[in-house]
Structure formats: C-alpha cells, structure tokens
Design a protein around this motif. Sequence first.
Motif, PDB file in Angstrom:
ATOM      1  N   SER A  58       0.868  -1.168   0.000  1.00 21.19           N
ATOM      2  CA  SER A  58       0.000   0.000   0.000  1.00 21.19           C
ATOM      3  C   SER A  58       0.906   1.218   0.000  1.00 21.19           C
ATOM      4  CB  SER A  58      -0.908   0.008   1.224  1.00 21.19           C
ATOM      5  OG  SER A  58      -1.711   1.156   1.239  1.00 21.19           O
ATOM      6  N   GLY A  59       1.037   1.873  -1.155  1.00 23.10           N
ATOM      7  CA  GLY A  59       1.988   2.966  -1.269  1.00 23.10           C
ATOM      8  C   GLY A  59       3.385   2.412  -1.074  1.00 23.10           C
ATOM      9  N   GLY A  60       4.143   2.973  -0.161  1.00 24.60           N
ATOM     10  CA  GLY A  60       5.485   2.482   0.114  1.00 24.60           C
ATOM     11  C   GLY A  60       5.547   1.458   1.226  1.00 24.60           C
ATOM     12  N   ALA A  61       4.397   1.131   1.836  1.00 27.58           N
ATOM     13  CA  ALA A  61       4.376   0.161   2.931  1.00 27.58           C
ATOM     14  C   ALA A  61       4.219  -1.252   2.384  1.00 27.58           C
ATOM     15  CB  ALA A  61       3.239   0.470   3.886  1.00 27.58           C
ATOM     16  N   VAL A  62       4.997  -2.170   2.930  1.00 28.96           N
ATOM     17  CA  VAL A  62       4.907  -3.588   2.567  1.00 28.96           C
ATOM     18  C   VAL A  62       4.541  -4.355   3.824  1.00 28.96           C
ATOM     19  CG1 VAL A  62       6.163  -5.593   1.712  1.00 28.96           C
ATOM     20  CG2 VAL A  62       6.601  -3.343   0.722  1.00 28.96           C
ATOM     21  N   CYS A  63       3.537  -5.215   3.700  1.00 28.43           N
ATOM     22  CA  CYS A  63       3.009  -5.972   4.829  1.00 28.43           C
ATOM     23  C   CYS A  63       2.972  -7.440   4.438  1.00 28.43           C
ATOM     24  CB  CYS A  63       1.603  -5.447   5.133  1.00 28.43           C
ATOM     25  SG  CYS A  63       0.752  -6.298   6.456  1.00 28.43           S
ATOM     26  N   ALA A  64       3.247  -8.334   5.390  1.00 25.70           N
ATOM     27  CA  ALA A  64       3.241  -9.767   5.092  1.00 25.70           C
ATOM     28  C   ALA A  64       2.787 -10.562   6.302  1.00 25.70           C
ATOM     29  CB  ALA A  64       4.630 -10.225   4.663  1.00 25.70           C
ATOM     30  N   PHE A  65       2.253 -11.760   6.025  1.00 20.64           N
ATOM     31  CA  PHE A  65       1.927 -12.725   7.066  1.00 20.64           C
ATOM     32  C   PHE A  65       2.064 -14.124   6.490  1.00 20.64           C
ATOM     33  CE2 PHE A  65      -2.040 -11.383   5.120  1.00 20.64           C
ATOM     34  CZ  PHE A  65      -2.698 -12.582   4.836  1.00 20.64           C
ATOM     35  N   THR A  66       2.269 -15.105   7.354  1.00 17.34           N
ATOM     36  CA  THR A  66       2.420 -16.492   6.947  1.00 17.34           C
ATOM     37  C   THR A  66       1.115 -17.233   7.210  1.00 17.34           C
ATOM     38  OG1 THR A  66       4.770 -16.443   7.465  1.00 17.34           O
ATOM     39  CG2 THR A  66       3.756 -18.607   7.315  1.00 17.34           C
ATOM     40  N   GLY A  93       5.399 -16.730  16.654  1.00 17.04           N
ATOM     41  CA  GLY A  93       4.455 -17.109  17.692  1.00 17.04           C
ATOM     42  C   GLY A  93       3.827 -18.451  17.374  1.00 17.04           C
ATOM     43  N   LYS A  94       3.018 -18.938  18.298  1.00 13.61           N
ATOM     44  CA  LYS A  94       2.319 -20.212  18.084  1.00 13.61           C
ATOM     45  C   LYS A  94       0.895 -19.905  17.625  1.00 13.61           C
ATOM     46  CE  LYS A  94       4.966 -23.194  21.050  1.00 13.61           C
ATOM     47  NZ  LYS A  94       5.319 -24.304  20.196  1.00 13.61           N
ATOM     48  N   HIS A  95       0.549 -20.438  16.447  1.00 20.00           N
ATOM     49  CA  HIS A  95      -0.759 -20.178  15.840  1.00 20.00           C
ATOM     50  C   HIS A  95      -1.271 -21.435  15.165  1.00 20.00           C
ATOM     51  CE1 HIS A  95      -0.360 -15.848  16.463  1.00 20.00           C
ATOM     52  NE2 HIS A  95       0.901 -15.996  16.092  1.00 20.00           N
ATOM     53  N   ARG A  96      -2.567 -21.456  14.889  1.00 22.53           N
ATOM     54  CA  ARG A  96      -3.188 -22.576  14.175  1.00 22.53           C
ATOM     55  C   ARG A  96      -3.201 -22.349  12.668  1.00 22.53           C
ATOM     56  NH1 ARG A  96      -6.279 -22.422  18.940  1.00 22.53           N
ATOM     57  NH2 ARG A  96      -6.342 -24.463  19.930  1.00 22.53           N
ATOM     58  N   ARG A  97      -3.523 -21.121  12.233  1.00 28.16           N
ATOM     59  CA  ARG A  97      -3.764 -20.857  10.818  1.00 28.16           C
ATOM     60  C   ARG A  97      -2.829 -19.819  10.207  1.00 28.16           C
ATOM     61  NH1 ARG A  97      -7.278 -17.273   8.791  1.00 28.16           N
ATOM     62  NH2 ARG A  97      -7.668 -17.467   6.594  1.00 28.16           N
ATOM     63  N   LYS A  98      -2.670 -18.648  10.858  1.00 31.37           N
ATOM     64  CA  LYS A  98      -1.805 -17.620  10.291  1.00 31.37           C
ATOM     65  C   LYS A  98      -1.177 -16.764  11.375  1.00 31.37           C
ATOM     66  CE  LYS A  98      -4.788 -13.701   9.401  1.00 31.37           C
ATOM     67  NZ  LYS A  98      -5.190 -12.716   8.415  1.00 31.37           N
ATOM     68  N   THR A  99      -0.059 -16.128  11.008  1.00 34.10           N
ATOM     69  CA  THR A  99       0.646 -15.265  11.954  1.00 34.10           C
ATOM     70  C   THR A  99       0.000 -13.887  11.972  1.00 34.10           C
ATOM     71  OG1 THR A  99       2.168 -14.393  10.285  1.00 34.10           O
ATOM     72  CG2 THR A  99       2.859 -16.384  11.466  1.00 34.10           C
ATOM     73  N   LEU A 100       0.410 -13.090  12.923  1.00 35.63           N
ATOM     74  CA  LEU A 100       0.085 -11.670  12.886  1.00 35.63           C
ATOM     75  C   LEU A 100       0.887 -11.054  11.749  1.00 35.63           C
ATOM     76  CD1 LEU A 100       0.127 -10.770  16.695  1.00 35.63           C
ATOM     77  CD2 LEU A 100      -1.829 -11.317  15.242  1.00 35.63           C
ATOM     78  N   THR A 101       0.561  -9.838  11.379  1.00 36.83           N
ATOM     79  CA  THR A 101       1.245  -9.209  10.257  1.00 36.83           C
ATOM     80  C   THR A 101       2.497  -8.475  10.698  1.00 36.83           C
ATOM     81  OG1 THR A 101      -0.028  -7.167  10.478  1.00 36.83           O
ATOM     82  CG2 THR A 101      -0.938  -8.875   9.051  1.00 36.83           C
TER      83      THR A 101
END
Length: 129
Positions: A58-66, A93-101
Amino acid sequence: MGSGAIRRRLGVGLALLTASGLLAVAAPGEAQAAGTSCPGRKVRTVPFSTGSVQVYRSGGAVCAFTVAKNPGPKRTMAVSVQARGHNPVPYQGKHRRKTLTVSVYAGHRCVKVTGRVGGGSVRSGWILC
C-alpha cells in the motif's frame, strides 16, 4: 508570563510534535504494529511445503503474514520483512492458521520476506524491485 512567551512555547511544542510524527511515518524499514490483516493489494504469494507468505503493498508500505497450508493444532509460525539496506522486522508465535502481520515502510526499495510453519520455511530473495 506574557502572551508572546505562551505563543512561542506552543509553537515549539507543535513543531516538536509535527517533527516526531513525520519521522515515525517516513522512517524506512521501521516496523508497524502487528495486526490481523494487511492493507493494500496483494502483490505476491511465496509458497513453501507447509504454507505460504502473503505479501501486500500500500503505497510504500509492505506488509506480510504467513499462512499454514493445513490449519491444525498450534505450532510455531514466523514471518519477517526486510527493506533493502535495513534490518529485518520479524514476528514469531504459536498459531493454528496464520501469523500476525509484519509491516515496514520500504518506499521504492526491494524487500525480502521469510516465513516458517513448523518444519517448512521459505526465503524469497529480493522482490518487488
């Protein structure tokens, strides 16, 4: 205290707040607070054996999650984003489906993303150049 002194102090305070706000927004490679979804449009999916890393811009920001390929019991998951010339910004962290961003301001720089779910992992190399 005269009205001139009050105005000067208010002016200095306002200038300091404005400068700190601009530095927070414009500092490349700095992490944004972790959330549950990324703003902007999806620009890349980096797959690996146990999941994938979803990359948004988004613009110059890059965001990702697993995201895990097969959601199940909680397990160690990780994601990181690195703007070229800066340190990586990781999350684990420990997660079931996806990480935080994880989000960084990259401007027009290339970025490198990594992701891990359990024993599987990926490193993208420089992308979005």
